[in-house]
Design a protein around this motif. Structure first.
Motif, PDB file in Angstrom:
ATOM      1  N   VAL A 123       3.285  -6.436 -16.205  1.00  0.00           N
ATOM      2  CA  VAL A 123       3.981  -7.564 -16.819  1.00  0.00           C
ATOM      3  C   VAL A 123       5.351  -7.629 -16.167  1.00  0.00           C
ATOM      4  N   PHE A 124       5.683  -8.801 -15.608  1.00  0.00           N
ATOM      5  CA  PHE A 124       6.978  -8.950 -14.946  1.00  0.00           C
ATOM      6  C   PHE A 124       7.476 -10.374 -15.088  1.00  0.00           C
ATOM      7  N   ASP A 125       8.791 -10.546 -14.907  1.00  0.00           N
ATOM      8  CA  ASP A 125       9.352 -11.890 -14.891  1.00  0.00           C
ATOM      9  C   ASP A 125      10.060 -12.108 -13.561  1.00  0.00           C
ATOM     10  N   ILE A 126      10.259 -13.369 -13.228  1.00  0.00           N
ATOM     11  CA  ILE A 126      10.964 -13.762 -12.015  1.00  0.00           C
ATOM     12  C   ILE A 126      12.286 -14.381 -12.455  1.00  0.00           C
ATOM     13  N   SER A 127      13.391 -13.828 -11.964  1.00  0.00           N
ATOM     14  CA  SER A 127      14.696 -14.343 -12.370  1.00  0.00           C
ATOM     15  C   SER A 127      14.816 -15.824 -12.028  1.00  0.00           C
ATOM     16  N   ALA A 128      15.408 -16.561 -12.942  1.00  0.00           N
ATOM     17  CA  ALA A 128      15.521 -18.010 -12.778  1.00  0.00           C
ATOM     18  C   ALA A 128      16.820 -18.408 -12.083  1.00  0.00           C
ATOM     19  N   THR A 129      17.690 -17.457 -11.836  1.00  0.00           N
ATOM     20  CA  THR A 129      18.956 -17.763 -11.178  1.00  0.00           C
ATOM     21  C   THR A 129      19.085 -16.960  -9.891  1.00  0.00           C
ATOM     22  N   GLY A 130      19.758 -17.542  -8.902  1.00  0.00           N
ATOM     23  CA  GLY A 130      19.959 -16.850  -7.636  1.00  0.00           C
ATOM     24  C   GLY A 130      18.661 -16.610  -6.909  1.00  0.00           C
ATOM     25  N   LEU A 131      18.594 -15.509  -6.186  1.00  0.00           N
ATOM     26  CA  LEU A 131      17.388 -15.125  -5.458  1.00  0.00           C
ATOM     27  C   LEU A 131      16.297 -14.767  -6.459  1.00  0.00           C
ATOM     28  N   PRO A 132      15.115 -15.401  -6.360  1.00  0.00           N
ATOM     29  CA  PRO A 132      14.060 -15.116  -7.350  1.00  0.00           C
ATOM     30  C   PRO A 132      13.482 -13.714  -7.147  1.00  0.00           C
ATOM     31  N   LEU A 133      13.930 -12.776  -7.944  1.00  0.00           N
ATOM     32  CA  LEU A 133      13.481 -11.395  -7.855  1.00  0.00           C
ATOM     33  C   LEU A 133      12.669 -11.020  -9.089  1.00  0.00           C
ATOM     34  N   PRO A 134      11.620 -10.222  -8.904  1.00  0.00           N
ATOM     35  CA  PRO A 134      10.826  -9.790 -10.051  1.00  0.00           C
ATOM     36  C   PRO A 134      11.515  -8.661 -10.808  1.00  0.00           C
ATOM     37  N   SER A 135      11.311  -8.650 -12.094  1.00  0.00           N
ATOM     38  CA  SER A 135      11.772  -7.562 -12.953  1.00  0.00           C
ATOM     39  C   SER A 135      10.564  -7.091 -13.755  1.00  0.00           C
ATOM     40  N   VAL A 136      10.161  -5.857 -13.540  1.00  0.00           N
ATOM     41  CA  VAL A 136       8.965  -5.315 -14.186  1.00  0.00           C
ATOM     42  C   VAL A 136       9.297  -4.917 -15.619  1.00  0.00           C
ATOM     43  N   HIS A 137       8.471  -5.391 -16.545  1.00  0.00           N
ATOM     44  CA  HIS A 137       8.626  -5.024 -17.955  1.00  0.00           C
ATOM     45  C   HIS A 137       7.744  -3.837 -18.310  1.00  0.00           C
ATOM     46  N   SER A 138       6.521  -3.804 -17.774  1.00  0.00           N
ATOM     47  CA  SER A 138       5.609  -2.727 -18.110  1.00  0.00           C
ATOM     48  C   SER A 138       4.466  -2.666 -17.098  1.00  0.00           C
ATOM     49  N   VAL A 139       3.984  -1.447 -16.843  1.00  0.00           N
ATOM     50  CA  VAL A 139       2.852  -1.224 -15.940  1.00  0.00           C
ATOM     51  C   VAL A 139       1.885  -0.276 -16.630  1.00  0.00           C
ATOM     52  N   ARG A 140       0.607  -0.540 -16.469  1.00  0.00           N
ATOM     53  CA  ARG A 140      -0.421   0.352 -17.026  1.00  0.00           C
ATOM     54  C   ARG A 140      -1.516   0.546 -15.994  1.00  0.00           C
ATOM     55  N   GLU A 141      -1.839   1.793 -15.694  1.00  0.00           N
ATOM     56  CA  GLU A 141      -2.983   2.120 -14.853  1.00  0.00           C
ATOM     57  C   GLU A 141      -4.022   2.772 -15.735  1.00  0.00           C
ATOM     58  N   GLN A 142      -5.279   2.367 -15.547  1.00  0.00           N
ATOM     59  CA  GLN A 142      -6.329   2.886 -16.417  1.00  0.00           C
ATOM     60  C   GLN A 142      -7.669   2.851 -15.731  1.00  0.00           C
ATOM     61  N   ASP A 143      -8.447   3.899 -15.950  1.00  0.00           N
ATOM     62  CA  ASP A 143      -9.843   3.910 -15.515  1.00  0.00           C
ATOM     63  C   ASP A 143     -10.648   3.121 -16.535  1.00  0.00           C
ATOM     64  N   ILE A 144     -11.531   2.267 -16.035  1.00  0.00           N
ATOM     65  CA  ILE A 144     -12.364   1.440 -16.909  1.00  0.00           C
ATOM     66  C   ILE A 144     -13.797   1.459 -16.390  1.00  0.00           C
ATOM     67  N   THR A 145     -14.655   0.736 -17.087  1.00  0.00           N
ATOM     68  CA  THR A 145     -16.024   0.530 -16.647  1.00  0.00           C
ATOM     69  C   THR A 145     -16.259  -0.963 -16.459  1.00  0.00           C
ATOM     70  N   ILE A 146     -16.821  -1.312 -15.321  1.00  0.00           N
ATOM     71  CA  ILE A 146     -17.191  -2.709 -15.057  1.00  0.00           C
ATOM     72  C   ILE A 146     -18.658  -2.868 -15.419  1.00  0.00           C
ATOM     73  N   VAL A 147     -18.968  -3.917 -16.209  1.00  0.00           N
ATOM     74  CA  VAL A 147     -20.335  -4.213 -16.594  1.00  0.00           C
ATOM     75  C   VAL A 147     -20.729  -5.602 -16.071  1.00  0.00           C
ATOM     76  N   ARG A 148     -22.004  -5.805 -15.837  1.00  0.00           N
ATOM     77  CA  ARG A 148     -22.514  -7.099 -15.362  1.00  0.00           C
ATOM     78  C   ARG A 148     -22.639  -8.051 -16.536  1.00  0.00           C
ATOM     79  N   THR A 149     -22.259  -9.341 -16.309  1.00  0.00           N
ATOM     80  CA  THR A 149     -22.424 -10.333 -17.365  1.00  0.00           C
ATOM     81  C   THR A 149     -23.586 -11.243 -17.039  1.00  0.00           C
TER      82      THR A 149
END
Length: 149
Positions: A123-149
Motif C-alpha cells: 500500500v503506497f501513495d504518490i505525493s501530489a506536490t513537487g516530484l511525484p514520489l511514492p511513500s510506502v504505508h505497508s508491505v506484506r509478503e505471504q506464502d499462499i495457495t493458488i487454486v483453479r477457478t
C-alpha cells in the motif's frame, strides 16, 4: 492523467522502490516514526487462476495520512523466487478504516499454475506536490495457495 496511466506510474514507482534500497530504507513502514500503527495490508491465503491465465489476489488494508493518490500493488512468484510477476493494481482510500482490495492480471496461460506461490502486497501513495514520489504505508509478503477457478 487517466486511471490506467496512474496505475502504470504507481507500479513504476513501486518497482523503483524495490530496486533502490536507500529509498526503501527511509520510507514507511521501515521508518516507524512516519507510519501510523494502524497502517497494514493482508493477503488472503488463497488466490485464483482461470483457464485463460487471469490471476487474482485479494486481502485487506488500512492506512492513514496519505499525501496523494493511494494504491495497492501486488506481485507473485512461483517456483523461482527471483522471478516475480506484477498482478494489477487497485486504487485505495487512506481513511483509517479497513477495506478490501483485489488485483487481477491476465498472463499467458500456464505462466502461473495452481499450487504454492509467494505474494507481496504494498500500500503506497504518490505525493501530489513537487516530484511525484511514492511513500510506502505497508508491505506484506505471504506464502499462499493458488487454486483453479
Amino acid at each position: 492523467m487517466s486511471y490506467r496511466q496512474a496505475i502504470g506510474t504507481a507500479a513504476g514507482a513501486a518497482l523503483l522502490l524495490l530496486l533502490a534500497p536507500s529509498a526503501v530504507a527511509v520510507s514507511a513502514p521501515y521508518d516507524t516514526a512516519r507510519t501510523a500503527p494502524t497502517d497494514e495490508v493482508t493477503v488472503d491465503p488463497t488466490g485464483t487462476v482461470a483457464a485463460d491465465g487471469t490471476i487474482t489476489f485479494s486481502g485487506t488494508y488500512r492506512c492513514t495520512g496519505a499525501a496523494g493518490p493511494v494504491f495497492v500493488s501486488s506481485t507473485v512468484s512461483q517456483g523461482d523466487p527471483w522471478v516475480s510477476h506484477p498482478v494489477g493494481g487497485s486504487s485505495a482510500v487512506c481513511d483509517g478504516a479497513e477495506h478490501r482490495w483485489s488485483n487481477s492480471e491476465k498472463s499467458a496461460p500456464k505462466t502461473l499454475v495452481p499450487g504454492p506461490a509467494h505474494v507481496e502486497a504494498t500500500v503506497f501513495d504518490i505525493s501530489a506536490t513537487g516530484l511525484p514520489l511514492p511513500s510506502v504505508h505497508s508491505v506484506r509478503e505471504q506464502d499462499i495457495t493458488i487454486v483453479r477457478t
